[in-house]
Design a protein around this motif. Structure first.
Motif, PDB file in Angstrom:
ATOM      1  N   ASP A  92      -7.144   3.008  -4.643  1.00  0.00           N
ATOM      2  CA  ASP A  92      -8.113   2.569  -3.649  1.00  0.00           C
ATOM      3  C   ASP A  92      -8.690   3.782  -2.931  1.00  0.00           C
ATOM      4  OD1 ASP A  92      -9.537   0.850  -2.030  1.00  0.00           O
ATOM      5  OD2 ASP A  92      -7.825   0.285  -0.787  1.00  0.00           O
ATOM      6  N   GLY A  95     -10.953   2.376   2.113  1.00  0.00           N
ATOM      7  CA  GLY A  95      -9.722   1.731   1.633  1.00  0.00           C
ATOM      8  C   GLY A  95      -9.476   0.401   2.323  1.00  0.00           C
ATOM      9  N   THR A 146       0.842  -1.185   0.000  1.00  0.00           N
ATOM     10  CA  THR A 146       0.000   0.000   0.000  1.00  0.00           C
ATOM     11  C   THR A 146       0.881   1.239   0.000  1.00  0.00           C
ATOM     12  OG1 THR A 146      -1.723  -1.162   1.219  1.00  0.00           O
ATOM     13  CG2 THR A 146      -1.812   1.244   1.245  1.00  0.00           C
ATOM     14  N   GLY A 169      -7.167   8.579  -0.603  1.00  0.00           N
ATOM     15  CA  GLY A 169      -7.001   7.169  -0.912  1.00  0.00           C
ATOM     16  C   GLY A 169      -5.564   6.707  -0.898  1.00  0.00           C
TER      17      GLY A 169
END
Length: 161
Positions: free
Chosen positions: A114, A118, A68, A97
């Motif tokens: 995302d 999220g 991420t 995001g």
């Protein structure tokens, strides 16, 4: 409409040699991704992350790690952290995001932007695997208006570092 994530290997030919580079297009999260995670949330039972991603219909095939990144990330930062040499397109460059990046071996194979809500890993050096648990988790907070306890549910993804 389902999420459309693409990863393409492009071959550039120069007389006497060939260069191969991995082109990864970051596309926007859509209702199919949110719906797959919502089904896990609604079930209140853990699910395998790889199964959730498969149910979302993301078409990038085999992956072994998910990372991420902030949505403001630049391509060099992704490549440096992952040890990849991908050409990134569609990085959002804004503060809402995150970008979920999927890797197989040393190659980036897909990514999506995302948006809220999220679903990613939280640690700076953390990653998830297809076998990571996506677990519905709750917290109780006091509602600022009613002063009554309110339960909030979210998905916690098992991570490694």
């Amino acid at each position: 409409m389902g999420a459309a994530v693409t990863a393409a290997v492009t071959v550039m030919t120069v007389p006497g040699c060939a260069f191969v580079f991995n082109r990864v297009e970051v596309v926007e999260d859509d209702s199919a991704v949110d719906a797959a995670f919502q089904r896990v949330l609604d079930s209140r039972a853990p699910a395998r992350l790889g199964d959730v991603i498969t149910q979302a219909g993301l078409p990038f095939g085999s992956w072994d790690r998910m990372y991420t990144f902030s949505s403001m990330v630049e391509s060099d930062e992704i490549n440096d952290k992952l040890g990849t040499d991908a050409y990134w397109t569609g990085l959002p460059g804004n503060s809402d995001g995150s970008v979920q990046v999927f890797v197989n071996g040393n190659e980036a194979v897909g990514a999506y932007y995302d948006t809220v809500p999220g679903h990613g890993v939280l640690g700076d050096d953390a990653y998830a695997t297809p076998d990571s648990a996506a677990t519905p988790t709750s917290e109780v907070e006091i509602d600022q208006v009613t002063q009554q306890p309110t339960t909030f549910w979210y998905i916690e993804i098992e991570e490694f570092s």
